[in-house]
Write a protein that holds these residues in place. Structure first.
Motif: not given
Length: 1617
Positions: A221-226, A264-277, A373-380
């Motif tokens: 579960r790394t940024p590159v894989v995400t 799948f949803w973990r990938m989406v959440q990791d993507g929402l907080t990814h460093r790459d736009s 609640p994890s969706w709110l954490l993605c916003v922060y």
């Protein structure tokens, strides 16, 4: 055209062999694209002929021969060509076109061959896809890019097994290939596979891909894989996320649904907080697609809820509207956070509140809510990752104020986030800047919120989770280096938690790591404060039953006594109370040898200390070899335990502590009594006992700043001294015996340092006992000095032994200790010790062989009688021992030169030579010694320089210059810089050197002036430097404890620039420097509540110290003294010149800029000096004051100038005529600056009483004011009206007193006032009229009553909205103890009126309405709320008639502009016009209906009639781009990505397809991977993006420019005919 010609040829029964031979090419050549296309057309035309079995055109043999030739084309023509292209690199337009043509040829040939051929070709090509990032294609193999295109061409013809093999290879490539190739593999292979399959086969492939990606992400579960997984999912989104025929059924034939996959949803959440736009954009796109699909299907997702905790996304058909609105807001927030401008983001922060409230309400309705609640954490987390620090701060503050965390369920859900990403962002120092409205010394806003948040969070966390979360939080503090401010405020927040047993031994261990590792580089005061907070946290939160007393005292070792845990402070007393309250509750220790644990009993603090004392003094028998000095930390731990035990029992019993202390110390006292007489006593035991005594005295003392309870604290030390006096003789004799020759090993160098420290402590203790003091001075010290001198005078041996060199080091250290005690007045100057020291003086100043700077050479390797390994390591550090040896020489010399002086000699000329030689040696020593050991050299130079100056000025100048260069070199080393700077200032600015004049010592005086200037320059970047120089100089010129001689004071005129600069001193620091100073100010204002303020020795590096010091100096000047009077006048002229220079150099300067601050400081100083100025001198400077009033000044400066004018006119009313003359200046020149003089007339009531002809001047004032009441400028009229009102009221008072009537003016003035008042009754005029009357300068302020230091330096700056670092509170003057108050100039303002007012100026506009949060629709922003749901598609329209394109007469290029994503007619119309002008080949729209829109036509101006238009729906774009890519087009997008190229550097291929994004959302995530290249337009402004038409126009022009240039080159290169 090829097909027409080929069909014509084939219809005439040609020679097929000849045609094959003519159209093919040699396998080692690279044919043109036209030839490959011709062969392709030929073979394609053969297809129907070969497939038609009814026709007798071909015999079976001929048919097979043709198939063989087609097969040969694959292996001898197409694949070799592709290998040749791969070998050439595969880049450029030619390669791209040739690759597309060869793949097209391959796709035509394969279906005409045997069924096994596609598989064989695929198996031959697949290995080329497996190339690693490092290796390139081997000879005969294809490059990855070419192999990718070949496999895409083959996929439609492969069987199921080959298809799955290819799919597996593609998935493997996605994990291993470089980023640039991954998107090509994904688009060309995965999409082609899916487009070629249907039914169960398609379902199986989708399932395989989805499972593979989910497993990959779960295991890595790394940024590159995400990033790569999201790329694949976005490509597959049209297949994965489409309406299902049997949604969510358990049937195996049902297509896979990623919405049911947790991974799948973990990938989406990791993507929402990814460093790459781009990854964030893809993740949000997938989320939108899932929501849109769920809403369209209207079915619950998932059907079962057995694992509710593991379900991140839910959809309930009966709550469809609520869910849609929630995700609508969620997408809006995430899109808006892509902006970096805080004013754009702030208005949508309230949407986060609505998201949170929806989640809370949902959780209250059902235990299995729809919003995790994890969706709110993605916003922060997205806010925390923002590049904009202001947005990051907004996110942190928003989370800190989150009330939902008061619910245990949400607190627990947020817990991992709090100790993870939230702790990471809290380590950002810039978050802790104080807010604009806060004052110096206030707790930063975020620090205060953090305290409340931590308390609330832990209070609402379920009790069983609190301890684990707290431990994780503390462990985070030592997981990386935290800066001082974040660590301080987080420690303070933890210290405010209510008492609760949460931490065990693991918690203490984690806290110890924070103390040991994290804080070692922090500023001393902040480090000490953080230690205090962490200790307080440990006291409140430790579960005492899980830790032993030994754990506690081992933990306390890490709190330094000189920074935090100092005896007598509040934290020390709290620790005593805590130990007392928990007496007997600590976990019992299992002593060594006790394996059963049966006899374990409660352990008291006294019992622990007594057992530790016995264990401490229990040492093994001596081995006969010299041992290393024991670790001093053991003594530190035991000494602190003893003192805490004694103070604890004293607080408990409130009784005499003598017996208590004696019982604890009895084993120690017994050992000390036998230390000199018991020959069998191990040396290690003696050393440990002396270490303990030394630490008891060091830790038992109270800090000089401590006052509360000091008498009680000292009773312990008095009792301890009484016990030590009983054994002092054995101690002294033992130490003397050791120093007199028994210390001969390398270990003994450290041992001698211990003995000398104990000896020094005993001498200090003797101040109250004359009998002991006499004995040591008359007996012990003389004996020690003689022995040391004898050792030093022994001739050096040929072979240097360790014993000899150690003895020399110990001897010099002994002499240095005695000399230092002499200098500290610890030894009587009439004692025998002083007499013996004269021989030491002779030793150093020996005319035959000087012993100054004598080096202690390294001895030979140690013999076998000692621990060779440890001794060898000490020998490697011999340089430090040698440096200490030289340092000790200079300690002796600096003391001897003051106490005894140069030895007397029969030769008169010897003394000057000896002094010069000694000074030369001191200069040499500065270069030889380490930076932390040079202070004794500077002390010596301080004494010698004034004496040498009489004989050799050049040498003195050289010594001062080299010393300054040494100090400058230490500016980055805070530990050594400050002591060296203080020593240097005392030396270089000695009072005798300050007295120098240009005639007596021009060279040295010039050197000192240059150094003073460089010091002031250095102080601009290093806070506190000027604060060392200025107090020293002021105290020298005007001592506070004695009178100043005229000679001494006169030296100030040689250095008046120091005073001038001090009056206006105040550097403007960077934000990070300002932050640290603000935090230090906050810690200081905590006072004794924070023990660090008591324990840490204050160096007072306050920026305001130079100003407060010089102002105190000026306040003590006596105007009756002629020299003081001269200084005042010269200083005033210098300050007025500074003000004038600033006014002339820069007409307009910013508020709170350096120029503004300097001018403000100038006039503050002039106000202070005004009462000390002579009347004649005031007359000479009055015109300068009036001139300053005409300059453009900020409000704060203007008020001071006006106040200065008022006071001058009050004191010297004869200057009123000069004041009236100011109103006769050229009106155009004065402009609004006349308001300054009108403001003075507002206070005319305090001036009039001192005037002789009061009525005359009142009439004069009225005449002048009336002229300005009708000025064209609103501000001037307003000031004039106020002045008229005030002066006219004076006239009324005079009339009542019977004075001359102003009847002639009365009617005019009353009418004027009535009309003016009436004019102010509407709009802003009324507001400003009210404000100017209520303004502090025209209302509460009284020029005479409020004349005080407080008003000038604190109240006025605060009310004038100057930066708070410009405010000097009266307390700072009070701390100096040398500020001279007088009845006419008090320190504090006697009237409280001004101090109760709030800052503000009447000219400012209403801010209340501007500060209100605007609604989303009122904010200028590209992003608008995203509407979910499936949009209805436009009805199909016919394409542009081909006849129109045929009528076009212009020659068009190959540029294809795709605008199907743009929906605004204005943008499309302008784009159409641009494409037609620059000759684009085609413009692609989403609907041809746009061309009839009037907005389109208004910008297109009929260009649509002359440009081929094509309609492609947004949903058809993927297929359209695939087709164009296979035709050889290069797909170019305008997008900022990690790999995008700058427009100015990119070379456009001729066949370019330009894809433009939507005005709001840009290019959809599912199309980003289709690009061959992303181009970005270089930007320099703040705004994030250009209008889509403007962006397109820039790229279209750049394409045209490049190809026009290349075209012109081709034309120019043609030969002339």
């Amino acid at each position: 055209m090829y097909s027409v010609l080929i069909n014509a040829v084939l219809s005439s029964s040609p020679d097929y062999d000849l045609l094959f031979e003519s159209l093919t090419w040699p396998s080692d050549s690279w044919p043109g694209t036209e030839r490959v296309e011709a062969l392709t057309a030929f073979i394609e035309a053969l297809g129907p002929l070969l497939a038609d079995s009814d026709r007798t055109l071909f015999s079976a043999a001929k048919r097979q021969c043709i198939k063989d030739k087609i097969d040969s084309v694959i292996w001898t023509q197409s694949l070799p060509l592709l290998s040749r292209i791969s070998a050439d690199g595969g880049e450029g337009m030619r390669c791209r076109e040739s690759t597309a043509a060869a793949c097209r040829l391959l796709s035509v040939c394969v279906p005409l061959c045997d069924e096994a051929v596609p598989g064989r070709v695929a198996l031959a090509v697949l290995p080329s896809l497996q190339l690693s990032e490092e290796e390139g294609p081997a000879p005969g193999r294809l490059s990855v890019e070419v192999a990718n295109e070949v496999m895409a061409a083959l996929l439609p013809f492969l069987d199921e097994q080959c298809t799955f093999t290819t799919l597996s290879a593609a998935l493997s490539c996605i994990k291993t290939l470089p980023d640039a190739l991954v998107s090509k593999i994904t688009v060309r292979l995965l999409l082609t596979v899916l487009n070629c399959c249907s039914g169960a086969r398609l379902t199986g492939i989708l399932e395989l891909i989805l499972d593979d990606l989910c497993i990959w992400h779960s295991t890595d579960r790394t940024p590159v894989v995400t990033e790569r997984a999201l790329l694949c999912l976005t490509v597959l989104s049209d297949h994965l996320l489409k309406p299902h025929s049997l949604p969510f059924s358990s049937s195996t034939s049902c297509e896979p649904d990623p919405r049911l996959s947790l991974q799948f949803w973990r990938m989406v959440q990791d993507g929402l907080t990814h460093r790459d736009s781009v990854s964030r954009k893809r993740a949000l796109y997938l989320l939108k697609m899932c929501v849109a699909l769920s809403e369209e299907e209207g079915v619950d997702c998932p059907l079962s809820s057995s694992e509710a905790d593991d379900i991140l996304f839910k959809w309930a058909s009966n709550r469809s509207k609520l869910l849609r609105e929630f995700w609508e807001d969620y997408a809006l927030v995430m899109e808006t956070l892509e902006e970096n401008q805080i004013h754009v983001v702030r208005p949508v922060l309230n949407r986060i509140d609505s998201l949170i409230q929806t989640t809370v309400n949902d959780s209250q309705v059902s235990d299995q809510g729809c919003f995790h609640p994890s969706w709110l954490l993605c916003v922060y987390q997205r806010m925390f990752h923002s590049e904009n620090k202001s947005l990051m701060r907004e996110g942190v503050c928003h989370l800190l104020e989150l009330r939902v965390l008061q619910q245990p369920g949400f607190a627990l859900a947020f817990s991992e986030f709090i100790v993870g990403p939230f702790m990471d962002v809290l380590s950002e120092t810039s978050l802790f800047h104080k807010s604009v409205e806060q004052r110096v010394g206030d707790c930063p806003e975020l620090g205060a919120k953090l305290q409340v948040f931590i308390t609330t969070f832990f209070s609402n966390l379920p009790s069983e989770h609190r301890g684990h979360m707290l431990l994780q939080m503390i462990q985070q503090l030592c997981s990386k280096h935290w800066c001082a401010a974040p660590l301080l405020f987080l420690s303070q927040a933890l210290s405010n938690l209510p008492p609760n047993p949460l931490l065990g031994i693991e918690g203490l261990t984690a806290l110890r790591e924070v103390l040991r590792c994290t804080m070692i580089t922090h500023q001393v005061l902040l480090r000490g404060a953080a230690q205090c907070f962490l200790l307080n946290s440990a006291l409140c939160l430790t579960e005492v039953s899980t830790v032993t007393l030994d754990d506690v005292f081992s933990f306390l070792i890490h709190f330094r006594a000189d920074e935090s845990l100092c005896r007598g402070t509040k934290i020390w007393n709290q620790l005593c109370v805590w130990l007392l309250d928990n007496e007997g509750c600590f976990k019992p220790r299992i002593m060594d040898g006790d394996c059963t644990g049966a006899a374990i009993k409660e352990e008291t603090v006294r019992g622990y200390v007594q057992s530790e004392m016995l264990a401490y003094l229990r040492v093994p028998a001596s081995t006969g070899h010299t041992e290393k000095l024991p670790d001093s930390r053991e003594a530190d731990k035991l000494a602190r335990a003893i003192l805490l035990c004694v103070d604890m029992e004293r607080n408990q019993l409130a009784a005499e502590i003598t017996n208590s202390l004696e019982s604890l110390l009895s084993p120690l006292l017994d050992t000390l009594s036998r230390v000199n007489t018991n020959i069998y006593l191990p040396l290690r035991k003696s050393d440990k006992s002396l270490q303990l005594v030394l630490r008891l005295f060091q830790l038992g003392g109270t800090p000089s700043r401590q006052q509360v309870g000091e008498e009680q604290v000292n009773t312990v030390m008095v009792a301890m001294e009484r016990f030590i006096f009983k054994v002092v003789d054995p101690i002294q004799e033992f130490i003397l015996r050791q120093l007199l020759g028994e210390l001969q090993e390398l270990f003994d160098v450290e041992r001698a340092e211990l003995y000398l420290c104990v000896l020094r402590q005993l001498v200090i203790m003797y101040s109250s006992t004359p009998q002991h003091r006499t004995k040591i001075q008359q007996t012990y010290f003389p004996k020690l000095i003689r022995h040391s001198l004898k050792v030093l005078q022994e001739p050096s041996q040929q072979i240097l032994s360790v014993a000899n060199q150690v003895a020399r080091a110990v001897a010099m250290a002994s002499l240095a200790t005695v000399c230092a005690l002499v200098e500290q007045k610890g030894i009587d100057v009439r004692s025998e010790t002083i007499s013996v020291l004269k021989s030491v003086n002779d030793y150093f100043f020996n005319p035959v062989s000087s012993s100054i700077n004598k080096n202690l050479q390294k001895p030979q390797t140690a013999d076998g009688s000692c621990d060779v390994g440890v001794q060898g390591r000490l020998l490697q550090d011999w340089g430090r021992i040698a440096a200490n040896f030289m340092r000790d020489q200079w300690i002796c010399l600096s003391s001897l030169i003051k106490t005894i002086g140069i030895p007397e000699s029969g030769e008169i000329s010897r003394a000057p030579d000896a002094l010069k030689a000694a000074l030369s040696c001191s200069v040499e020593a500065l270069a030889l010694l380490p930076s932390d050991l040079v202070l004794p050299v500077l002390t010596f130079m301080e004494t010698v320089l004034p004496q040498v100056l009489l004989y050799d000025e050049a040498l003195c100048a050289e010594a001062v210059t080299l010393s300054w260069e040494m100090v400058q070199g230490l500016s980055t080393n805070a530990h050594d810089f400050w002591p060296s700077l203080k020593g240097f200032v005392s030396m270089a600015f000695h009072h005798k050197l300050l007295e120098l004049s240009d005639s007596s010592a021009p060279t040295l005086l010039a050197t000192l002036k240059l150094i003073a200037t460089e010091l002031m320059v250095l102080s601009q970047s290093k806070s506190g430097v000027f604060g060392v120089l200025l107090p020293h100089c002021c105290e020298t010129w005007l001592p506070t404890d004695r009178g100043s001689s005229d000679t001494m004071f006169s030296s100030v005129f040689s250095h008046i620039n120091i005073l001038t600069e001090a009056c206006v001193y105040g550097p403007v620091f960077r934000r990070d420097q300002r932050l640290i100073q603000d935090v230090q100010a906050y810690v200081e204002q905590l006072g004794e509540e924070c023990a660090a303020n008591v324990a840490v020795t204050s160096d007072n590096r306050d920026d305001q110290l130079p100003r407060t010091c010089v102002l105190a100096f000026l306040s003590r000047l006596d105007p009756s003294n002629l020299q003081h009077e001269r200084l005042i006048e010269e200083l005033v002229m210098d300050l007025l010149k500074k003000d004038n220079d600033i006014s002339k150099s820069k007409v307009r300067y910013y508020s709170n800029s350096l120029q503004h601050r300097v001018k403000n400081r100038v006039w503050q100083t002039l106000l202070l000096l005004l009462p000390k100025m002579r009347e004649k001198f005031v007359t000479t400077v009055l015109n300068c004051v009036f001139e300053a009033g005409f300059c453009s000044n900020h409000a704060s400066v203007k008020y001071l100038i006006e106040w200065m004018m008022i006071l001058i006119l009050i004191r010297y009313p004869q200057h009123m005529d000069s004041f009236w003359a100011c109103f006769n200046r050229d009106h155009e020149k004065t402009k609004t600056s006349i308001c300054t003089f009108l403001s003075v007339l507002v206070h005319f009531n305090v001036i009039v009483p001192n005037l002789k002809d009061k009525d005359v001047h009142i009439r004069k004032a009225l005449d002048i004011i009336l002229q300005w009441c009708f000025n064209h400028n609103f501000s001037v009229r307003l000031y004039a009206l106020l002045a008229l009102k005030r002066v006219w009221s004076l006239a009324g008072v005079r009339a009542e007193e019977g004075a001359e009537s102003f009847g002639g003016l009365s009617t005019v003035i009353k009418a004027c006032l009535s009309q003016a008042e009436a004019m102010q009754n509407t709009g802003n005029a009324n507001k400003n009229w009210t404000r100017i009357q209520e303004h502090f300068f025209f209302g509460a302020f009284h020029p005479i009553r409020d004349y005080s230091a407080e008003t000038i330096f604190y109240t006025f700056p605060s009310l004038s909205e100057l930066a708070d670092e410009e405010w000097i509170p009266p307390s700072k003057f009070e701390k100096l103890c040398c500020f001279c108050e007088s009845p006419s100039f008090p320190l504090r303002n006697p009237a409280p009126d001004l101090s109760q007012l709030q800052p503000g100026d009447w000219i400012q506009q209403d801010k209340g309405e501007q500060n209100k949060e605007e609604r989303w629709a009122e904010v200028q922003k590209k992003i608008t709320p995203w509407r979910l749901g499936i949009q209805e598609q436009e009805p199909e329209l016919q394409l542009v008639p081909q006849q129109r394109a045929a009528r076009l007469t212009k020659q068009h290029g190959a540029l294809l502009v795709v605008a199907s994503l743009i929906d605004k007619p204005t943008n499309l119309g302008g784009l159409c016009r641009t494409c037609e002008i620059f000759g684009a080949s085609t413009l692609v729209l989403d609907s041809l209906r746009h061309i009839s829109d009037k907005h389109f036509q208004s910008l297109s101006v009929s260009s649509e009639l002359w440009l081929p238009l094509l309609e492609v729906k947004p949903m058809e774009l993927t297929d359209f781009l695939q087709v164009k890519k296979s035709e050889g087009y290069c797909i170019v997008g305008v997008e900022q990505t990690a790999n995008s190229q700058s427009l100015q550097d990119y070379q456009f291929p001729e066949k370019t397809l330009l894809l433009l994004g939507n005005e709001r959302e840009g290019i959809p995530a599912n199309l980003l991977q289709m690009f061959d290249v992303c181009v970005e337009i270089p930007q320099q402004g703040v705004t994030r993006s250009l209008n889509v038409h403007v962006s397109a126009a820039l790229l279209i022009w750049e394409y045209t420019r490049q190809h026009l240039t290349s075209g012109s080159r081709k034309v120019n290169s043609k030969p002339e005919i």
